[in-house]
Design a protein around this motif. Structure first.
Motif, PDB file in Angstrom:
ATOM      1  N   ARG A 201     -37.380  24.257   1.091  1.00  0.00           N
ATOM      2  CA  ARG A 201     -36.426  25.370   1.016  1.00  0.00           C
ATOM      3  C   ARG A 201     -35.602  25.476   2.291  1.00  0.00           C
ATOM      4  NH1 ARG A 201     -40.865  27.947  -1.573  1.00  0.00           N
ATOM      5  NH2 ARG A 201     -41.497  28.890   0.411  1.00  0.00           N
ATOM      6  N   GLU A 202     -36.235  25.248   3.435  1.00  0.00           N
ATOM      7  CA  GLU A 202     -35.508  25.304   4.699  1.00  0.00           C
ATOM      8  C   GLU A 202     -34.432  24.228   4.761  1.00  0.00           C
ATOM      9  OE1 GLU A 202     -38.445  24.925   7.684  1.00  0.00           O
ATOM     10  OE2 GLU A 202     -39.095  27.020   7.594  1.00  0.00           O
ATOM     11  N   ILE A 203     -34.779  23.028   4.299  1.00  0.00           N
ATOM     12  CA  ILE A 203     -33.805  21.935   4.317  1.00  0.00           C
ATOM     13  C   ILE A 203     -32.651  22.233   3.363  1.00  0.00           C
ATOM     14  CG2 ILE A 203     -33.458  19.505   3.758  1.00  0.00           C
ATOM     15  CD1 ILE A 203     -36.282  18.965   4.782  1.00  0.00           C
ATOM     16  N   CYS A 204     -32.958  22.772   2.187  1.00  0.00           N
ATOM     17  CA  CYS A 204     -31.899  23.129   1.229  1.00  0.00           C
ATOM     18  C   CYS A 204     -30.984  24.206   1.814  1.00  0.00           C
ATOM     19  CB  CYS A 204     -32.515  23.600  -0.081  1.00  0.00           C
ATOM     20  SG  CYS A 204     -33.332  22.301  -1.035  1.00  0.00           S
ATOM     21  N   ARG A 205     -31.593  25.184   2.498  1.00  0.00           N
ATOM     22  CA  ARG A 205     -30.793  26.238   3.127  1.00  0.00           C
ATOM     23  C   ARG A 205     -29.908  25.659   4.227  1.00  0.00           C
ATOM     24  NH1 ARG A 205     -34.667  29.213   4.970  1.00  0.00           N
ATOM     25  NH2 ARG A 205     -35.059  30.196   2.951  1.00  0.00           N
ATOM     26  N   LEU A 206     -30.463  24.717   4.992  1.00  0.00           N
ATOM     27  CA  LEU A 206     -29.674  24.084   6.047  1.00  0.00           C
ATOM     28  C   LEU A 206     -28.508  23.298   5.462  1.00  0.00           C
ATOM     29  CD1 LEU A 206     -29.376  23.357   9.068  1.00  0.00           C
ATOM     30  CD2 LEU A 206     -30.851  21.386   8.630  1.00  0.00           C
ATOM     31  N   LEU A 207     -28.744  22.589   4.356  1.00  0.00           N
ATOM     32  CA  LEU A 207     -27.668  21.839   3.714  1.00  0.00           C
ATOM     33  C   LEU A 207     -26.584  22.778   3.193  1.00  0.00           C
ATOM     34  CD1 LEU A 207     -29.704  19.128   1.769  1.00  0.00           C
ATOM     35  CD2 LEU A 207     -28.303  18.807   3.821  1.00  0.00           C
TER      36      LEU A 207
ATOM     37  N   GLY B  49     -46.963   9.242   4.765  1.00  0.00           N
ATOM     38  CA  GLY B  49     -46.500  10.385   5.532  1.00  0.00           C
ATOM     39  C   GLY B  49     -46.882  11.705   4.886  1.00  0.00           C
ATOM     40  N   GLU B  50     -46.725  12.763   5.668  1.00  0.00           N
ATOM     41  CA  GLU B  50     -47.040  14.106   5.203  1.00  0.00           C
ATOM     42  C   GLU B  50     -46.100  14.503   4.076  1.00  0.00           C
ATOM     43  OE1 GLU B  50     -49.446  17.499   5.374  1.00  0.00           O
ATOM     44  OE2 GLU B  50     -49.578  15.721   6.663  1.00  0.00           O
ATOM     45  N   PRO B  51     -46.613  14.963   2.934  1.00  0.00           N
ATOM     46  CA  PRO B  51     -45.718  15.384   1.840  1.00  0.00           C
ATOM     47  C   PRO B  51     -44.882  16.586   2.247  1.00  0.00           C
ATOM     48  CG  PRO B  51     -47.987  16.041   1.391  1.00  0.00           C
ATOM     49  CD  PRO B  51     -48.038  15.152   2.601  1.00  0.00           C
ATOM     50  N   LEU B  52     -43.709  16.668   1.679  1.00  0.00           N
ATOM     51  CA  LEU B  52     -42.777  17.752   2.015  1.00  0.00           C
ATOM     52  C   LEU B  52     -43.290  19.057   1.425  1.00  0.00           C
ATOM     53  CD1 LEU B  52     -40.056  17.901   3.514  1.00  0.00           C
ATOM     54  CD2 LEU B  52     -38.931  17.832   1.286  1.00  0.00           C
ATOM     55  N   ARG B  53     -43.591  20.021   2.298  1.00  0.00           N
ATOM     56  CA  ARG B  53     -44.088  21.319   1.845  1.00  0.00           C
ATOM     57  C   ARG B  53     -42.966  22.100   1.168  1.00  0.00           C
ATOM     58  NH1 ARG B  53     -45.473  21.039   7.095  1.00  0.00           N
ATOM     59  NH2 ARG B  53     -44.037  22.737   7.588  1.00  0.00           N
ATOM     60  N   PRO B  54     -43.320  22.973   0.194  1.00  0.00           N
ATOM     61  CA  PRO B  54     -42.280  23.745  -0.507  1.00  0.00           C
ATOM     62  C   PRO B  54     -41.424  24.571   0.440  1.00  0.00           C
ATOM     63  CG  PRO B  54     -44.372  23.910  -1.671  1.00  0.00           C
ATOM     64  CD  PRO B  54     -44.655  23.205  -0.382  1.00  0.00           C
ATOM     65  N   GLU B  55     -42.050  25.206   1.464  1.00  0.00           N
ATOM     66  CA  GLU B  55     -41.256  26.028   2.371  1.00  0.00           C
ATOM     67  C   GLU B  55     -40.321  25.165   3.211  1.00  0.00           C
ATOM     68  OE1 GLU B  55     -45.439  25.502   4.121  1.00  0.00           O
ATOM     69  OE2 GLU B  55     -44.496  25.963   2.194  1.00  0.00           O
ATOM     70  N   ARG B  56     -40.775  23.961   3.582  1.00  0.00           N
ATOM     71  CA  ARG B  56     -39.916  23.059   4.342  1.00  0.00           C
ATOM     72  C   ARG B  56     -38.758  22.571   3.477  1.00  0.00           C
ATOM     73  NH1 ARG B  56     -39.837  19.941   8.901  1.00  0.00           N
ATOM     74  NH2 ARG B  56     -38.952  17.848   8.743  1.00  0.00           N
TER      75      ARG B  56
ATOM     76  N   ALA C  78     -31.427  23.302  12.668  1.00  0.00           N
ATOM     77  CA  ALA C  78     -31.775  21.910  12.405  1.00  0.00           C
ATOM     78  C   ALA C  78     -32.834  21.418  13.388  1.00  0.00           C
ATOM     79  CB  ALA C  78     -30.523  21.034  12.497  1.00  0.00           C
ATOM     80  N   CYS C  79     -32.707  21.817  14.663  1.00  0.00           N
ATOM     81  CA  CYS C  79     -33.728  21.448  15.649  1.00  0.00           C
ATOM     82  C   CYS C  79     -35.078  22.053  15.286  1.00  0.00           C
ATOM     83  CB  CYS C  79     -33.304  21.923  17.044  1.00  0.00           C
ATOM     84  SG  CYS C  79     -31.911  21.013  17.734  1.00  0.00           S
ATOM     85  N   GLY C  80     -35.059  23.272  14.738  1.00  0.00           N
ATOM     86  CA  GLY C  80     -36.305  23.897  14.331  1.00  0.00           C
ATOM     87  C   GLY C  80     -36.970  23.172  13.179  1.00  0.00           C
ATOM     88  N   ILE C  81     -36.163  22.681  12.239  1.00  0.00           N
ATOM     89  CA  ILE C  81     -36.717  22.011  11.062  1.00  0.00           C
ATOM     90  C   ILE C  81     -37.210  20.610  11.390  1.00  0.00           C
ATOM     91  CG2 ILE C  81     -36.134  21.080   8.786  1.00  0.00           C
ATOM     92  CD1 ILE C  81     -34.225  23.424   8.427  1.00  0.00           C
ATOM     93  N   PHE C  82     -36.400  19.839  12.122  1.00  0.00           N
ATOM     94  CA  PHE C  82     -36.707  18.429  12.317  1.00  0.00           C
ATOM     95  C   PHE C  82     -37.373  18.103  13.647  1.00  0.00           C
ATOM     96  CE2 PHE C  82     -32.933  18.492   9.475  1.00  0.00           C
ATOM     97  CZ  PHE C  82     -33.541  17.966   8.342  1.00  0.00           C
ATOM     98  N   LEU C  83     -37.198  18.965  14.648  1.00  0.00           N
ATOM     99  CA  LEU C  83     -37.771  18.680  15.964  1.00  0.00           C
ATOM    100  C   LEU C  83     -38.838  19.677  16.378  1.00  0.00           C
ATOM    101  CD1 LEU C  83     -34.512  17.695  17.913  1.00  0.00           C
ATOM    102  CD2 LEU C  83     -36.134  16.206  16.722  1.00  0.00           C
TER     103      LEU C  83
END
Length: 237
Positions: free
Chosen positions: A74-80, A65-72, A135-140
Motif C-alpha cells: 500500500r505504501e508503494i502504491c501511494r508513493l506511485l 527474498g522477504e515477501p512484500l507485506r500488504p502494508e508495504r 521514498a527513502c522511508g519505504i526503500f531505505l
C-alpha cells in the motif's frame, strides 16, 4: 535466486547477528559466511536449510527474498500515486509558464506568470521534498524524528510557511482578480483598483519572488522537514 547472498545478509541483519555469530551457529568460518553474502560462493541445500533455521525464517525467504507485506504494498502504491500527481503538477507548471508568457505578450499583464511562480512552484518543490523522504522511508528505512525533536522543528516550519503565505496573500488575490478580469474583458483591461499595502510588505513580496526564482529547491527542504516530523508512530533514536 541470484540474490541468495543478499537475502542471507538481510535476514542476518534483521536477526541482529554478526557474521561471526552466524558462522559459529552454522559451524563454518566467518569467511565462508562472507563469501555466501557477497556471492563468491553459494550454500548447498543442506546449508540453506540450516541457515534458515538459525535465522528464524523460511528457506523461501533466503531463496527469493522477504515477501512484500500488504502494508508495504500500500505504501508503494501511494508513493506511485503521489509521484504521478507530482509529474502532472510539474507538467502543468511548464505548460502554465508557456501560456503565461504568451498571455503577457498579448494582454500586457504578468498576473498569470506571478501566480504560477508564487504558488505552483513552491507547492511543487514542497511536495517533491515530501515524496523523496517518503521514498527513502519505504526503500531505505528512513524514519521520522523522535517526538521530542520533531515537535519544535515542525512548529517552526509551519510558522514559517504560514508567515510566507500571509505575506504573499494580498498580491496573490489581486493577481487572481486581474487574471480573471483580463480573461473576461479582454487584453488591456484593468481592474481599476490597486492593492494598498505597506512598502515593507511590497518589498517582502519582491523578495519572495526572488527566492522562488533563484532557490526554489529550498521548499523541498520544508517538505522533507514536514515528512520527518509528521505525527504518528516513531522509533526511538
Amino acid at each position: 535466486m541470484r540474490d541468495i547472498g543478499k537475502n542471507i545478509r538481510a535476514a542476518r541483519v534483521r536477526r541482529g547477528l554478526t557474521q561471526e555469530e552466524l558462522a559459529e551457529r552454522l559451524h563454518v568460518s566467518r569467511q565462508t559466511v562472507s563469501n555466501y553474502e557477497t556471492g563468491r560462493s553459494r550454500p548447498d541445500v543442506e546449508m540453506l536449510l540450516r541457515a534458515a533455521e538459525q535465522l528464524g525464517v523460511d528457506v523461501q525467504v533466503l531463496l527469493y527474498g522477504e515477501p512484500l507485506r500488504p502494508e508495504r504494498r500500500r505504501e508503494i502504491c501511494r508513493l506511485l500515486a503521489e509521484g504521478t500527481a507530482l509529474l502532472v503538477l510539474g507538467s502543468g507548471i511548464f505548460l502554465l509558464r508557456r501560456w503565461a508568457g504568451r498571455f503577457l505578450r498579448r494582454a500586457f499583464t504578468v498576473a498569470p506568470l506571478y501566480l504560477t511562480q508564487s504558488t505552483a512552484v513552491p507547492a511543487f518543490y514542497t511536495l517533491l521534498g515530501w515524496g523523496v523522504l517518503r521514498a527513502c522511508g519505504i526503500f531505505l528505512g528512513a524514519r521520522p524524528l523522535a517526538e521530542r525533536r520533531a515537535r519544535p522543528l515542525r512548529r517552526a516550519v509551519l510558522i514559517f510557511l504560514a508567515v510566507w503565505a500571509a505575506l504573499a496573500a494580498p498580491m496573490v488575490v489581486w493577481n487572481i482578480c486581474q487574471t480573471v478580469h483580463t480573461l473576461l474583458r479582454g487584453p488591456g483591461s484593468s481592474l481599476g483598483w490597486n492593492v494598498n499595502i505597506p512598502r515593507w510588505w511590497e518589498r517582502a513580496g519582491i523578495w519572495q519572488l526572488y527566492v522562488i526564482e533563484r532557490f526554489p529547491a529550498v521548499f523541498a527542504l520544508f517538505g522533507a522537514s514536514l515528512w520527518s516530523t509528521r505525527p504518528g508512530r516513531r522509533e526511538n533514536p
